[in-house]
Scaffold this motif. Structure first.
Motif, PDB file in Angstrom:
ATOM      1  N   ASP A 129      12.646 -27.187  54.352  1.00  0.00           N
ATOM      2  CA  ASP A 129      13.496 -27.384  53.175  1.00  0.00           C
ATOM      3  C   ASP A 129      13.800 -28.871  53.072  1.00  0.00           C
ATOM      4  O   ASP A 129      14.436 -29.437  53.961  1.00  0.00           O
ATOM      5  CB  ASP A 129      14.795 -26.577  53.300  1.00  0.00           C
ATOM      6  CG  ASP A 129      14.544 -25.085  53.250  1.00  0.00           C
ATOM      7  OD1 ASP A 129      13.776 -24.647  52.374  1.00  0.00           O
ATOM      8  OD2 ASP A 129      15.110 -24.363  54.089  1.00  0.00           O
ATOM      9  N   LEU A 130      13.365 -29.480  51.991  1.00  0.00           N
ATOM     10  CA  LEU A 130      13.586 -30.906  51.810  1.00  0.00           C
ATOM     11  C   LEU A 130      15.034 -31.163  51.386  1.00  0.00           C
ATOM     12  O   LEU A 130      15.622 -30.362  50.661  1.00  0.00           O
ATOM     13  CB  LEU A 130      12.631 -31.472  50.766  1.00  0.00           C
ATOM     14  CG  LEU A 130      11.139 -31.282  51.066  1.00  0.00           C
ATOM     15  CD1 LEU A 130      10.305 -31.868  49.945  1.00  0.00           C
ATOM     16  CD2 LEU A 130      10.770 -31.914  52.385  1.00  0.00           C
ATOM     17  N   PRO A 131      15.596 -32.274  51.828  1.00  0.00           N
ATOM     18  CA  PRO A 131      16.967 -32.604  51.432  1.00  0.00           C
ATOM     19  C   PRO A 131      17.058 -32.822  49.923  1.00  0.00           C
ATOM     20  O   PRO A 131      16.083 -33.236  49.288  1.00  0.00           O
ATOM     21  CB  PRO A 131      17.259 -33.906  52.180  1.00  0.00           C
ATOM     22  CG  PRO A 131      16.179 -34.061  53.199  1.00  0.00           C
ATOM     23  CD  PRO A 131      15.022 -33.260  52.734  1.00  0.00           C
ATOM     24  N   ALA A 132      18.204 -32.561  49.363  1.00  0.00           N
ATOM     25  CA  ALA A 132      18.425 -32.808  47.939  1.00  0.00           C
ATOM     26  C   ALA A 132      18.130 -34.272  47.638  1.00  0.00           C
ATOM     27  O   ALA A 132      18.470 -35.160  48.417  1.00  0.00           O
ATOM     28  CB  ALA A 132      19.867 -32.468  47.563  1.00  0.00           C
ATOM     29  N   GLY A 133      17.449 -34.502  46.539  1.00  0.00           N
ATOM     30  CA  GLY A 133      17.128 -35.862  46.137  1.00  0.00           C
ATOM     31  C   GLY A 133      15.822 -36.382  46.714  1.00  0.00           C
ATOM     32  O   GLY A 133      15.455 -37.528  46.488  1.00  0.00           O
ATOM     33  N   PHE A 134      15.106 -35.549  47.463  1.00  0.00           N
ATOM     34  CA  PHE A 134      13.821 -35.954  48.034  1.00  0.00           C
ATOM     35  C   PHE A 134      12.709 -35.058  47.496  1.00  0.00           C
ATOM     36  O   PHE A 134      12.944 -33.928  47.091  1.00  0.00           O
ATOM     37  CB  PHE A 134      13.854 -35.880  49.560  1.00  0.00           C
ATOM     38  CG  PHE A 134      14.614 -37.001  50.195  1.00  0.00           C
ATOM     39  CD1 PHE A 134      13.961 -38.105  50.695  1.00  0.00           C
ATOM     40  CD2 PHE A 134      15.997 -36.954  50.276  1.00  0.00           C
ATOM     41  CE1 PHE A 134      14.668 -39.148  51.271  1.00  0.00           C
ATOM     42  CE2 PHE A 134      16.715 -37.977  50.843  1.00  0.00           C
ATOM     43  CZ  PHE A 134      16.052 -39.086  51.347  1.00  0.00           C
ATOM     44  N   GLU A 135      11.487 -35.585  47.523  1.00  0.00           N
ATOM     45  CA  GLU A 135      10.313 -34.836  47.068  1.00  0.00           C
ATOM     46  C   GLU A 135       9.109 -35.206  47.918  1.00  0.00           C
ATOM     47  O   GLU A 135       9.139 -36.193  48.656  1.00  0.00           O
ATOM     48  CB  GLU A 135      10.032 -35.138  45.592  1.00  0.00           C
ATOM     49  CG  GLU A 135       9.665 -36.581  45.324  1.00  0.00           C
ATOM     50  CD  GLU A 135       9.542 -36.902  43.837  1.00  0.00           C
ATOM     51  OE1 GLU A 135       9.651 -35.995  43.011  1.00  0.00           O
ATOM     52  OE2 GLU A 135       9.337 -38.089  43.536  1.00  0.00           O
ATOM     53  N   VAL A 136       8.049 -34.430  47.796  1.00  0.00           N
ATOM     54  CA  VAL A 136       6.823 -34.690  48.543  1.00  0.00           C
ATOM     55  C   VAL A 136       6.068 -35.833  47.880  1.00  0.00           C
ATOM     56  O   VAL A 136       5.835 -35.822  46.673  1.00  0.00           O
ATOM     57  CB  VAL A 136       5.929 -33.425  48.597  1.00  0.00           C
ATOM     58  CG1 VAL A 136       4.561 -33.752  49.164  1.00  0.00           C
ATOM     59  CG2 VAL A 136       6.600 -32.343  49.419  1.00  0.00           C
ATOM     60  N   GLU A 137       5.724 -36.817  48.683  1.00  0.00           N
ATOM     61  CA  GLU A 137       4.879 -37.910  48.200  1.00  0.00           C
ATOM     62  C   GLU A 137       3.421 -37.637  48.549  1.00  0.00           C
ATOM     63  O   GLU A 137       2.530 -37.832  47.744  1.00  0.00           O
ATOM     64  CB  GLU A 137       5.304 -39.244  48.821  1.00  0.00           C
ATOM     65  CG  GLU A 137       4.457 -40.412  48.341  1.00  0.00           C
ATOM     66  CD  GLU A 137       4.934 -41.738  48.893  1.00  0.00           C
ATOM     67  OE1 GLU A 137       4.075 -42.537  49.279  1.00  0.00           O
ATOM     68  OE2 GLU A 137       6.150 -41.976  48.917  1.00  0.00           O
ATOM     69  N   ALA A 138       3.178 -37.171  49.767  1.00  0.00           N
ATOM     70  CA  ALA A 138       1.812 -36.857  50.214  1.00  0.00           C
ATOM     71  C   ALA A 138       1.883 -35.686  51.180  1.00  0.00           C
ATOM     72  O   ALA A 138       2.760 -35.610  52.038  1.00  0.00           O
ATOM     73  CB  ALA A 138       1.180 -38.065  50.883  1.00  0.00           C
ATOM     74  N   MET A 139       0.928 -34.777  51.005  1.00  0.00           N
ATOM     75  CA  MET A 139       0.879 -33.587  51.843  1.00  0.00           C
ATOM     76  C   MET A 139      -0.488 -33.540  52.524  1.00  0.00           C
ATOM     77  O   MET A 139      -1.497 -33.899  51.914  1.00  0.00           O
ATOM     78  CB  MET A 139       1.097 -32.353  50.969  1.00  0.00           C
ATOM     79  CG  MET A 139       1.613 -31.188  51.727  1.00  0.00           C
ATOM     80  SD  MET A 139       2.344 -29.883  50.686  1.00  0.00           S
ATOM     81  CE  MET A 139       1.203 -29.695  49.370  1.00  0.00           C
ATOM     82  N   PRO A 140      -0.548 -33.089  53.777  1.00  0.00           N
ATOM     83  CA  PRO A 140      -1.842 -32.980  54.443  1.00  0.00           C
ATOM     84  C   PRO A 140      -2.763 -32.023  53.689  1.00  0.00           C
ATOM     85  O   PRO A 140      -2.306 -31.075  53.039  1.00  0.00           O
ATOM     86  CB  PRO A 140      -1.499 -32.413  55.817  1.00  0.00           C
ATOM     87  CG  PRO A 140      -0.046 -32.660  55.996  1.00  0.00           C
ATOM     88  CD  PRO A 140       0.551 -32.662  54.627  1.00  0.00           C
ATOM     89  N   ALA A 141      -4.039 -32.261  53.797  1.00  0.00           N
ATOM     90  CA  ALA A 141      -5.026 -31.371  53.181  1.00  0.00           C
ATOM     91  C   ALA A 141      -5.128 -30.090  53.997  1.00  0.00           C
ATOM     92  O   ALA A 141      -4.954 -30.090  55.220  1.00  0.00           O
ATOM     93  CB  ALA A 141      -6.378 -32.066  53.119  1.00  0.00           C
ATOM     94  N   ASN A 142      -5.416 -28.995  53.324  1.00  0.00           N
ATOM     95  CA  ASN A 142      -5.699 -27.744  54.021  1.00  0.00           C
ATOM     96  C   ASN A 142      -6.967 -27.948  54.844  1.00  0.00           C
ATOM     97  O   ASN A 142      -7.831 -28.751  54.479  1.00  0.00           O
ATOM     98  CB  ASN A 142      -5.894 -26.612  53.027  1.00  0.00           C
ATOM     99  CG  ASN A 142      -4.630 -26.309  52.248  1.00  0.00           C
ATOM    100  OD1 ASN A 142      -3.539 -26.697  52.632  1.00  0.00           O
ATOM    101  ND2 ASN A 142      -4.776 -25.623  51.134  1.00  0.00           N
TER     102      ASN A 142
END
Length: 113
Positions: free
Chosen positions: A35-48
């Motif tokens: 669960d990401l903190p409020a005010g944060f978002e994903v910038e980069a996610m690992p590839a499957n």
């Protein structure tokens, strides 16, 4: 990520003469919810990733739910037999190294702008 289904490394051997033995066949799985903190978002996610080996397989996937602001990763590791023939040792060693690399990818989050 926040889990480790495999953590051992194996030495690179050019000509192994005897079979390699695990204690038993393995099947492990892990589902991790971040669960990401409020005010944060994903910038980069690992590839499957999906890795295959004569005696097993490994899969990992990542899903970002923007509405819930959470990342769910699902990983599954299977080793179908405990005895790896000497001729397959190099393949097994490369497979295990691949798992270590795949599960050590980083999730990057940033503050929303």
């Amino acid at each position: 990520m926040a889990f480790s289904l495999w953590h051992n490394s194996f030495p690179i051997l050019d000509k192994r003469k005897s079979d390699f033995y695990f204690e038993f066949p393995l099947q492990k799985s892990c589902v991790t919810t971040i669960d990401l903190p409020a005010g944060f978002e994903v910038e980069a996610m690992p590839a499957n990733a999906s890795l295959k080996f004569s005696y097993g397989n490994y899969e990992i996937s990542y899903v970002y739910n923007k509405d819930k602001n959470q990342v769910v990763s699902t990983a599954k590791f299977v080793l179908n037999t405990q005895i790896i023939p000497a001729a397959k040792y190099t393949e097994m060693q490369q497979y295990m190294d691949g798992i270590t690399k795949a599960q050590n990818k980083k999730l990057v989050i940033r503050k929303k702008v």
